[in-house]
Scaffold this motif. Structure first.
Motif, PDB file in Angstrom:
ATOM      1  N   ALA A 171       0.829  -1.211   0.000  1.00 32.53           N
ATOM      2  CA  ALA A 171       0.000   0.000   0.000  1.00 32.53           C
ATOM      3  C   ALA A 171       0.860   1.256   0.000  1.00 32.53           C
ATOM      4  O   ALA A 171       0.618   2.195  -0.771  1.00 32.53           O
ATOM      5  CB  ALA A 171      -0.924   0.001   1.215  1.00 32.53           C
ATOM      6  N   GLU A 172       1.885   1.274   0.841  1.00 33.70           N
ATOM      7  CA  GLU A 172       2.760   2.449   0.934  1.00 33.70           C
ATOM      8  C   GLU A 172       3.512   2.680  -0.370  1.00 33.70           C
ATOM      9  O   GLU A 172       3.680   3.824  -0.806  1.00 33.70           O
ATOM     10  CB  GLU A 172       3.737   2.277   2.099  1.00 33.70           C
TER      11      GLU A 172
ATOM     12  N   TYR B  93       1.078   4.125  -3.133  1.00 36.04           N
ATOM     13  CA  TYR B  93       0.825   5.558  -2.970  1.00 36.04           C
ATOM     14  C   TYR B  93       2.069   6.387  -3.311  1.00 36.04           C
ATOM     15  O   TYR B  93       1.962   7.475  -3.892  1.00 36.04           O
ATOM     16  CB  TYR B  93       0.363   5.856  -1.544  1.00 36.04           C
TER      17      TYR B  93
ATOM     18  N   LEU C 159       2.342   6.344  -7.141  1.00 36.79           N
ATOM     19  CA  LEU C 159       1.321   7.198  -7.745  1.00 36.79           C
ATOM     20  C   LEU C 159       1.728   8.669  -7.695  1.00 36.79           C
ATOM     21  O   LEU C 159       1.643   9.388  -8.693  1.00 36.79           O
ATOM     22  CB  LEU C 159      -0.019   7.013  -7.023  1.00 36.79           C
ATOM     23  N   GLU C 160       2.178   9.096  -6.539  1.00 37.83           N
ATOM     24  CA  GLU C 160       2.478  10.515  -6.334  1.00 37.83           C
ATOM     25  C   GLU C 160       3.766  10.951  -7.034  1.00 37.83           C
ATOM     26  O   GLU C 160       3.839  12.055  -7.584  1.00 37.83           O
ATOM     27  CB  GLU C 160       2.588  10.803  -4.829  1.00 37.83           C
TER      28      GLU C 160
ATOM     29  N   ARG D  52      -5.368   6.082  -9.669  1.00 36.43           N
ATOM     30  CA  ARG D  52      -5.456   6.099  -8.204  1.00 36.43           C
ATOM     31  C   ARG D  52      -6.700   5.364  -7.719  1.00 36.43           C
ATOM     32  O   ARG D  52      -6.631   4.570  -6.770  1.00 36.43           O
ATOM     33  CB  ARG D  52      -5.474   7.545  -7.703  1.00 36.43           C
TER      34      ARG D  52
ATOM     35  N   GLU E  34      -6.260   1.953  -5.641  1.00 37.88           N
ATOM     36  CA  GLU E  34      -6.697   2.100  -4.251  1.00 37.88           C
ATOM     37  C   GLU E  34      -7.804   1.108  -3.909  1.00 37.88           C
ATOM     38  O   GLU E  34      -7.786   0.465  -2.858  1.00 37.88           O
ATOM     39  CB  GLU E  34      -7.191   3.532  -4.041  1.00 37.88           C
TER      40      GLU E  34
ATOM     41  N   VAL F 138      -4.709  -1.944  -3.301  1.00 35.05           N
ATOM     42  CA  VAL F 138      -4.473  -1.639  -1.884  1.00 35.05           C
ATOM     43  C   VAL F 138      -5.437  -2.426  -1.007  1.00 35.05           C
ATOM     44  O   VAL F 138      -5.061  -2.963   0.037  1.00 35.05           O
ATOM     45  CB  VAL F 138      -4.614  -0.121  -1.626  1.00 35.05           C
TER      46      VAL F 138
ATOM     47  N   CYS G 246       3.456  -0.491 -11.616  1.00 33.60           N
ATOM     48  CA  CYS G 246       3.887   0.024 -10.315  1.00 33.60           C
ATOM     49  C   CYS G 246       5.061  -0.786  -9.762  1.00 33.60           C
ATOM     50  O   CYS G 246       6.060  -0.227  -9.290  1.00 33.60           O
ATOM     51  CB  CYS G 246       2.698  -0.022  -9.355  1.00 33.60           C
TER      52      CYS G 246
END
Length: 373
Positions: A73-74, A77, A80-81, A97, A101, A105, A150
């Motif tokens: 999960a970390e 994110y 994504l950012e 996202r 998510e 996630v 990812c």
């Protein structure tokens, strides 16, 4: 006294249990300073030793201390950012996202980035796909591709040795449902019920153009040529977390196209232009009572009610597009032309989607035409 042979670098510890050989090799330390060891097995000691050397080589230069501090999960994110957002348009980023998510996630977020395996992903994908209401093969494929992208970055950053998404097999697509299209009689009943209501005439517009729901709801006046009677599809309306917004069609997308207006469609658009000129800040052709986007959820409910009131059976909104295509086939429209109007990337999509309509058309033509006369 015989000397114990010292293990080679990367060979790890090897032992035999029953008829099989097993081994462990230390590849580094995690964020807490604990040793990280990876297993291997084989039918011979030599085979296991080779596998352990390969594992050791794969993890050479891997920053396990940094990577093990991330959960999936970390990392999602963070990716994504810092990687996805700078490369994507806002609407595309919101889609990335939302899907990562709500699907990745939610299902894999608790795993350590360094510990998730292809087997974990495979088992969970199979479970996810069993939820027919939530996951189609298209949805799962989209989510998988973004997750794979990812994790590919994590490999490039030398945080993990390989991408666990590699080798994962997506479940076989379910048998596609036959497309639903209205009969000529049902279509006429719908048109008669909707034609006097400017809020319902969107349904006539959809039957008359074959546009996708999002394309019609995202249509703005600057993409309508009333003089030449053309509609230019350059964007669509999408909804992320229930919030509608515009999304531009890529320049290479087959969805980027021009649709000529029939006489009835042209009249609908012309009447709306005269009645609602400059009334909404978004410049929308079809808008809500508050001069904003109309949402698909509200439109779906309205269409179900409209079907009941028009005295026809229940159809989903997409049936309006299918009805357009079916009528065009029945009226001898060239299949390449129809494919272009619908915005299909490949004519095979059109042929496969409208097999029943084409079969009926062929049968009709074979009874009409006698090549021996």
């Amino acid at each position: 006294m015989a000397k114990t042979k010292k293990r080679g670098n990367g060979e790890g510890s090897i032992y035999k249990r029953g008829n099989k050989w097993y081994g462990l090799v230390t590849v580094g330390r995690d964020a807490e300073g604990k040793l990280v060891r990876k297993p291997a097995s084989g039918s011979t000691k030599t085979e296991v030793a080779e596998k352990l050397r390969e594992i050791s080589q794969q993890y050479k230069g891997i920053d396990l201390k940094q990577a093990s501090s991330y959960t999936v999960a970390e990392w999602v994110y963070f990716w994504l950012e810092n990687y996805a957002k700078p490369q994507l348009e806002e609407t595309s980023f919101n889609s990335y996202r939302y899907n990562l998510e709500n699907h990745i996630v939610e299902n894999f977020g608790h795993y350590k980035l360094t510990e998730i395996t292809g087997m974990d992903i495979q088992v969970k994908y199979n479970q996810m796909f069993s939820d027919k209401e939530k996951y189609s093969s298209t949805t799962l494929k989209y989510v998988h591709n973004k997750f794979k992208l990812c994790l590919k970055q994590a490999v490039s950053n030398r945080m993990i040795a390989h991408n666990p998404c590699e080798g994962v097999l997506l479940p076989k697509a379910r048998t596609a449902k036959k497309v639903q299209s209205m009969t000529v009689e049902e279509q006429q009943k719908l048109v008669e019920y909707c034609e006097t209501d400017e809020y319902l005439n969107l349904f006539i517009f959809l039957v008359g153009t074959g546009m996708r729901i999002g394309e019609a709801l995202g249509l703005t006046w600057d993409n309508v040529d009333l003089e030449e009677r053309n509609i230019h599809i350059v964007k669509t309306m999408i909804e992320i977390h229930g919030n509608p917004s515009f999304k531009n069609c890529p320049k290479t997308d087959s969805g980027l196209r021009t649709i000529p207006m029939s006489k009835r469609v042209h009249q609908i658009v012309l009447d709306r232009r005269k009645a609602h000129r400059d009334l909404n800040h978004l410049n929308l052709v079809f808008f809500s009572s508050t001069y904003n986007f109309r949402t698909t959820a509200n439109l779906r409910r309205l269409f179900q009610k409209t079907c009941d009131n028009a005295g026809i059976k229940q159809y989903n909104l997409h049936a309006l597009r299918h009805t357009f295509a079916t009528r065009m086939i029945e009226k001898d429209c060239n299949i390449k032309v129809l494919s272009a109007i619908l915005g299909h990337k490949d004519i095979r999509t059109t042929l496969q989607t409208y097999t029943d309509a084409l079969d009926a058309y062929k049968k009709e033509k074979m009874t009409e035409i006698d090549i021996f006369s």
